[in-house]
Motif scaffolding. Structure first.
Motif, PDB file in Angstrom:
ATOM      1  N   ALA A  24      -3.843  16.094  12.776  1.00  0.00           N
ATOM      2  CA  ALA A  24      -3.259  16.173  11.433  1.00  0.00           C
ATOM      3  C   ALA A  24      -4.008  15.268  10.459  1.00  0.00           C
ATOM      4  O   ALA A  24      -4.290  15.652   9.318  1.00  0.00           O
ATOM      5  N   LEU A  28      -6.208  16.454   7.148  1.00  0.00           N
ATOM      6  CA  LEU A  28      -5.932  15.909   5.828  1.00  0.00           C
ATOM      7  C   LEU A  28      -7.201  15.339   5.193  1.00  0.00           C
ATOM      8  O   LEU A  28      -7.455  15.534   3.997  1.00  0.00           O
ATOM      9  N   VAL A  31      -9.279  18.241   3.992  1.00  0.00           N
ATOM     10  CA  VAL A  31      -8.751  18.779   2.735  1.00  0.00           C
ATOM     11  C   VAL A  31      -9.213  17.906   1.573  1.00  0.00           C
ATOM     12  O   VAL A  31      -9.668  18.411   0.545  1.00  0.00           O
ATOM     13  N   LYS A  32      -9.129  16.598   1.743  1.00  0.00           N
ATOM     14  CA  LYS A  32      -9.551  15.676   0.679  1.00  0.00           C
ATOM     15  C   LYS A  32     -11.038  15.831   0.380  1.00  0.00           C
ATOM     16  O   LYS A  32     -11.444  15.881  -0.777  1.00  0.00           O
ATOM     17  N   LEU A  41      -5.023   9.489   0.532  1.00  0.00           N
ATOM     18  CA  LEU A  41      -4.491  10.241   1.673  1.00  0.00           C
ATOM     19  C   LEU A  41      -2.975  10.097   1.745  1.00  0.00           C
ATOM     20  O   LEU A  41      -2.278  11.034   2.130  1.00  0.00           O
ATOM     21  N   LEU A  44      -1.528  12.571  -0.713  1.00  0.00           N
ATOM     22  CA  LEU A  44      -1.650  13.933  -0.187  1.00  0.00           C
ATOM     23  C   LEU A  44      -0.630  14.190   0.911  1.00  0.00           C
ATOM     24  O   LEU A  44      -0.034  15.265   0.985  1.00  0.00           O
ATOM     25  N   THR A  45      -0.405  13.189   1.764  1.00  0.00           N
ATOM     26  CA  THR A  45       0.581  13.322   2.830  1.00  0.00           C
ATOM     27  C   THR A  45       1.980  13.481   2.255  1.00  0.00           C
ATOM     28  O   THR A  45       2.760  14.327   2.707  1.00  0.00           O
ATOM     29  N   LEU A  48       2.376  16.949   0.901  1.00  0.00           N
ATOM     30  CA  LEU A  48       2.474  17.931   1.986  1.00  0.00           C
ATOM     31  C   LEU A  48       3.864  17.926   2.602  1.00  0.00           C
ATOM     32  O   LEU A  48       4.448  18.988   2.853  1.00  0.00           O
ATOM     33  N   TRP A  59       1.261  23.241  -3.647  1.00  0.00           N
ATOM     34  CA  TRP A  59       0.450  22.124  -3.161  1.00  0.00           C
ATOM     35  C   TRP A  59      -0.901  22.092  -3.863  1.00  0.00           C
ATOM     36  O   TRP A  59      -1.398  21.042  -4.243  1.00  0.00           O
TER      37      TRP A  59
END
Length: 81
Positions: A24, A28, A31-32, A41, A44-45, A48, A59
């Motif tokens: 996971a 992530l 994606v970044k 991060l 972003l978490t 999500l 998102w």
């Protein structure tokens, strides 16, 4: 990366949970990197988790937003003498 608690206590359960957390985290980071966003991060978490069961467009819109503030770290307070 932190794992707050384990859902299973057997060796296999703990190993699986560690691998899932690593996967996971790597996804992530990818994606970044791919979206080239400036958000952390952690942010972003949080998005999500918040938007997990919403359409992916929600998102993506959050990703495209500019960060609301830029941190310069802790600033030393200047005291007047």
């Amino acid at each position: 990366m932190q794992i707050k608690h384990f859902y299973g206590t057997s060796e296999q359960a703990v190993t699986n949970q560690i691998w899932i957390a690593l996967i996971a985290f790597c996804l992530l980071v990818l994606v970044k990197l791919e979206t080239k966003v400036k958000h952390s991060l952690l942010q972003l978490t949080r998005w999500l988790i918040k938007l997990l069961w919403q359409p992916c467009g929600s998102w993506i819109r959050q990703l495209k937003k500019k960060p609301s503030r830029t941190s310069r770290g802790r600033q030393r307070k200047h005291t007047q003498v």
